[in-house]
Design a protein around this motif. Sequence first.
Motif, PDB file in Angstrom:
ATOM      1  N   LYS A 315       0.831  -1.204   0.000  1.00  0.00           N
ATOM      2  CA  LYS A 315       0.000   0.000   0.000  1.00  0.00           C
ATOM      3  C   LYS A 315       0.871   1.262   0.000  1.00  0.00           C
ATOM      4  N   GLU A 316       2.019   1.164   0.674  1.00  0.00           N
ATOM      5  CA  GLU A 316       2.887   2.330   0.810  1.00  0.00           C
ATOM      6  C   GLU A 316       3.574   2.703  -0.511  1.00  0.00           C
ATOM      7  N   THR A 317       3.701   1.729  -1.430  1.00  0.00           N
ATOM      8  CA  THR A 317       4.434   2.007  -2.680  1.00  0.00           C
ATOM      9  C   THR A 317       3.509   2.114  -3.897  1.00  0.00           C
ATOM     10  N   LYS A 318       2.194   2.190  -3.677  1.00  0.00           N
ATOM     11  CA  LYS A 318       1.263   2.229  -4.812  1.00  0.00           C
ATOM     12  C   LYS A 318       1.462   3.473  -5.679  1.00  0.00           C
ATOM     13  N   HIS A 319       1.660   4.616  -5.051  1.00  0.00           N
ATOM     14  CA  HIS A 319       1.843   5.848  -5.828  1.00  0.00           C
ATOM     15  C   HIS A 319       3.099   5.783  -6.690  1.00  0.00           C
ATOM     16  N   GLN A 320       4.187   5.314  -6.095  1.00  0.00           N
ATOM     17  CA  GLN A 320       5.434   5.236  -6.851  1.00  0.00           C
ATOM     18  C   GLN A 320       5.342   4.175  -7.947  1.00  0.00           C
ATOM     19  N   THR A 321       4.606   3.095  -7.665  1.00  0.00           N
ATOM     20  CA  THR A 321       4.392   2.053  -8.677  1.00  0.00           C
ATOM     21  C   THR A 321       3.635   2.616  -9.875  1.00  0.00           C
ATOM     22  N   LEU A 322       2.590   3.403  -9.595  1.00  0.00           N
ATOM     23  CA  LEU A 322       1.832   4.027 -10.683  1.00  0.00           C
ATOM     24  C   LEU A 322       2.733   4.936 -11.513  1.00  0.00           C
ATOM     25  N   LEU A 323       3.529   5.753 -10.857  1.00  0.00           N
ATOM     26  CA  LEU A 323       4.431   6.652 -11.590  1.00  0.00           C
ATOM     27  C   LEU A 323       5.394   5.867 -12.481  1.00  0.00           C
ATOM     28  N   SER A 324       5.941   4.771 -11.948  1.00  0.00           N
ATOM     29  CA  SER A 324       6.875   3.950 -12.733  1.00  0.00           C
ATOM     30  C   SER A 324       6.177   3.328 -13.935  1.00  0.00           C
ATOM     31  N   LEU A 325       4.929   2.888 -13.749  1.00  0.00           N
ATOM     32  CA  LEU A 325       4.164   2.326 -14.864  1.00  0.00           C
ATOM     33  C   LEU A 325       3.931   3.374 -15.949  1.00  0.00           C
ATOM     34  N   LEU A 326       3.571   4.566 -15.534  1.00  0.00           N
ATOM     35  CA  LEU A 326       3.310   5.642 -16.503  1.00  0.00           C
ATOM     36  C   LEU A 326       4.574   6.008 -17.274  1.00  0.00           C
ATOM     37  N   GLN A 327       5.690   6.067 -16.572  1.00  0.00           N
ATOM     38  CA  GLN A 327       6.939   6.403 -17.257  1.00  0.00           C
ATOM     39  C   GLN A 327       7.331   5.299 -18.234  1.00  0.00           C
ATOM     40  N   SER A 328       7.066   4.046 -17.849  1.00  0.00           N
ATOM     41  CA  SER A 328       7.419   2.913 -18.706  1.00  0.00           C
ATOM     42  C   SER A 328       6.485   2.793 -19.904  1.00  0.00           C
ATOM     43  N   ASP A 329       5.180   2.976 -19.674  1.00  0.00           N
ATOM     44  CA  ASP A 329       4.177   2.800 -20.746  1.00  0.00           C
ATOM     45  C   ASP A 329       4.126   3.994 -21.692  1.00  0.00           C
ATOM     46  N   ALA A 330       4.335   5.181 -21.142  1.00  0.00           N
ATOM     47  CA  ALA A 330       4.171   6.422 -21.910  1.00  0.00           C
ATOM     48  C   ALA A 330       2.845   6.398 -22.670  1.00  0.00           C
ATOM     49  N   PRO A 331       1.704   6.263 -21.967  1.00  0.00           N
ATOM     50  CA  PRO A 331       0.407   6.121 -22.638  1.00  0.00           C
ATOM     51  C   PRO A 331       0.041   7.346 -23.463  1.00  0.00           C
ATOM     52  N   GLU A 332      -0.560   7.103 -24.630  1.00  0.00           N
ATOM     53  CA  GLU A 332      -1.058   8.220 -25.443  1.00  0.00           C
ATOM     54  C   GLU A 332      -2.148   8.954 -24.670  1.00  0.00           C
ATOM     55  N   SER A 333      -3.093   8.179 -24.151  1.00  0.00           N
ATOM     56  CA  SER A 333      -4.172   8.722 -23.316  1.00  0.00           C
ATOM     57  C   SER A 333      -4.624   7.619 -22.372  1.00  0.00           C
ATOM     58  N   GLY A 334      -4.904   7.971 -21.136  1.00  0.00           N
ATOM     59  CA  GLY A 334      -5.266   6.938 -20.173  1.00  0.00           C
ATOM     60  C   GLY A 334      -6.235   7.423 -19.117  1.00  0.00           C
ATOM     61  N   ILE A 335      -6.880   6.449 -18.466  1.00  0.00           N
ATOM     62  CA  ILE A 335      -7.771   6.733 -17.337  1.00  0.00           C
ATOM     63  C   ILE A 335      -7.241   5.979 -16.129  1.00  0.00           C
ATOM     64  N   ARG A 391     -12.044  15.396 -24.845  1.00  0.00           N
ATOM     65  CA  ARG A 391     -12.524  15.133 -26.199  1.00  0.00           C
ATOM     66  C   ARG A 391     -11.973  16.102 -27.235  1.00  0.00           C
ATOM     67  N   GLN A 392     -11.303  17.149 -26.792  1.00  0.00           N
ATOM     68  CA  GLN A 392     -10.748  18.108 -27.744  1.00  0.00           C
ATOM     69  C   GLN A 392      -9.460  17.619 -28.384  1.00  0.00           C
ATOM     70  N   GLY A 393      -8.991  16.454 -27.951  1.00  0.00           N
ATOM     71  CA  GLY A 393      -7.803  15.874 -28.576  1.00  0.00           C
ATOM     72  C   GLY A 393      -6.558  16.114 -27.757  1.00  0.00           C
ATOM     73  N   GLY A 394      -5.496  15.419 -28.157  1.00  0.00           N
ATOM     74  CA  GLY A 394      -4.255  15.521 -27.407  1.00  0.00           C
ATOM     75  C   GLY A 394      -4.209  14.465 -26.319  1.00  0.00           C
ATOM     76  N   GLY A 395      -3.014  14.244 -25.768  1.00  0.00           N
ATOM     77  CA  GLY A 395      -2.869  13.245 -24.731  1.00  0.00           C
ATOM     78  C   GLY A 395      -3.466  13.703 -23.414  1.00  0.00           C
ATOM     79  N   TYR A 396      -4.012  12.751 -22.650  1.00  0.00           N
ATOM     80  CA  TYR A 396      -4.586  13.094 -21.350  1.00  0.00           C
ATOM     81  C   TYR A 396      -4.411  11.932 -20.390  1.00  0.00           C
ATOM     82  N   LEU A 397      -4.371  12.257 -19.110  1.00  0.00           N
ATOM     83  CA  LEU A 397      -4.483  11.286 -18.028  1.00  0.00           C
ATOM     84  C   LEU A 397      -5.666  11.734 -17.178  1.00  0.00           C
TER      85      LEU A 397
END
Length: 479
Positions: A315-335, A391-397
């Motif tokens: 539970k203590e590392t969930k935020h850092q895990t999310l950040l690492s996933l985002l940096q690794s995936d580099a999602p075009e757009s995500g929820i 919906r106006q386009g461009g990448g989003y989280l």
Amino acid sequence: MASISATLLVSLSRAVVRFQPQQNHNCKSSSSLTTTINFTDSRLRRHSRAALSSSSDVTTREAGSGNSSPTLREICQGHVPEDLTRKCCRTEEIGYVLPTEIQREGLPFLFSGRDCILHAQTGSGKTLTYLLLIFSVINTQRSAVQALIVVPTRELGMQVTKVARMLAAKPTENDLEQKSCTVMALLDGGMLRRHRSWLKAEPPTIVVATIGSLCHLIEKHIFKLDSMRVLVIDEVDFLFNSSKHVSYLKKLLASYSSCKNRLTVFASASIPQHRRFLHDCIQQKWTKSDVVHVHVNSIQPLPLCLHHRFVICSKETKHQTLLSLLQSDAPESGIIFVGDQSEKSKKAGNAPSTTLLIDLLKNSYEGSSEILLLEEDMNFNSRAASLLEVRQGGGYLLVATDIAARGIDLPETTHIYNFDLPRTAVDYLHRAGRTGRKPFSDKKCTVTNIITSEEQFVLQRYENELKFNCEELTFQIQC
């Protein structure tokens, strides 16, 4: 206008799919009060017009063998006005299109006057299916409310209203003498005072409404359903499972109007205990006794283009895990889906998880995506602004609670992150279904679950219920 671009209409309603090879199946039937049509293959098969010619109902029927699949135009011919048929049945990219499975199997029953339960994957084209029915029965020369679409959230209501108005728009200047079909949105947070005078002066043909706003106007005798010919309940399981909505919904179905005088359509990607629900529809007189349950993709409730995975952390590392996933995936757009804050946490004065995540991403995420928030506690203007920016386009989280999980069509979404595991398999299905919706795309989309070791058995239960495989992901957390 002879055609409408796929990105304009199809991205909202998932109206059409690629031409695909045909597959034949055997047909089984037995006598029963109601009809359940079960389609288990993910490919297009011939439509079930033969089912309508049979005098006896069936309990379960798979798609049969036979002729080649008809186009959406051929199914609609003789039922839907030709100008509207051209709008939604033809695209500049591929010409006349094949229907989705739910359209091909459901529309013949709907056009024949049968009540239907449309049960199919997220993004399968249910919205366009019931809108085509509505435009096949309404009389634009008559000044009365003839169709009512009930939705669970303001966001979904705005989306359905937009598609309905797009279809209702006059295609050419030659049609200006004809009376247009008007579409009114009666949604939570809207200007109901202005709508009251509109309802009295010139009633709209189609109304899209959230249940609370609708029943408020009905009880004050401002809104009447005497002329209603079609009633659609979208995301029906969500409304029936909501304690604040269910009493209003039952009144609408059985007290404020009669199933004898209308066509009734229920739609959802998830209808748990659907046999029981079918029985209740008849017993409670929410539908006629010959109601049809059209169930598409019952073997694979989730789209095949989704890649499911999970990562285990504390539970203590969930935020850092999310950040690492985002940096690794580099999602075009995500929820990024977050659970609702508990009442205990609210009383303790703790900041909600959504606020903590937004602050973390704005301070630490190095991607170029815009960071946005969507949750139920926001005022309606802020919620609308967030969706507009998306919906106006461009990448989003988009950091969101489950308010974003039902029906909202964001076709550019490539990644879903479950920061908090959903409470049920049904919630998982709807969250995951926000991605993989881009028209004509075969691109794989990713659903990632950030869980603790204690939650692994819950995720395994969802895998069993929804029939998908989830791959474990291991990586070094980037500090």
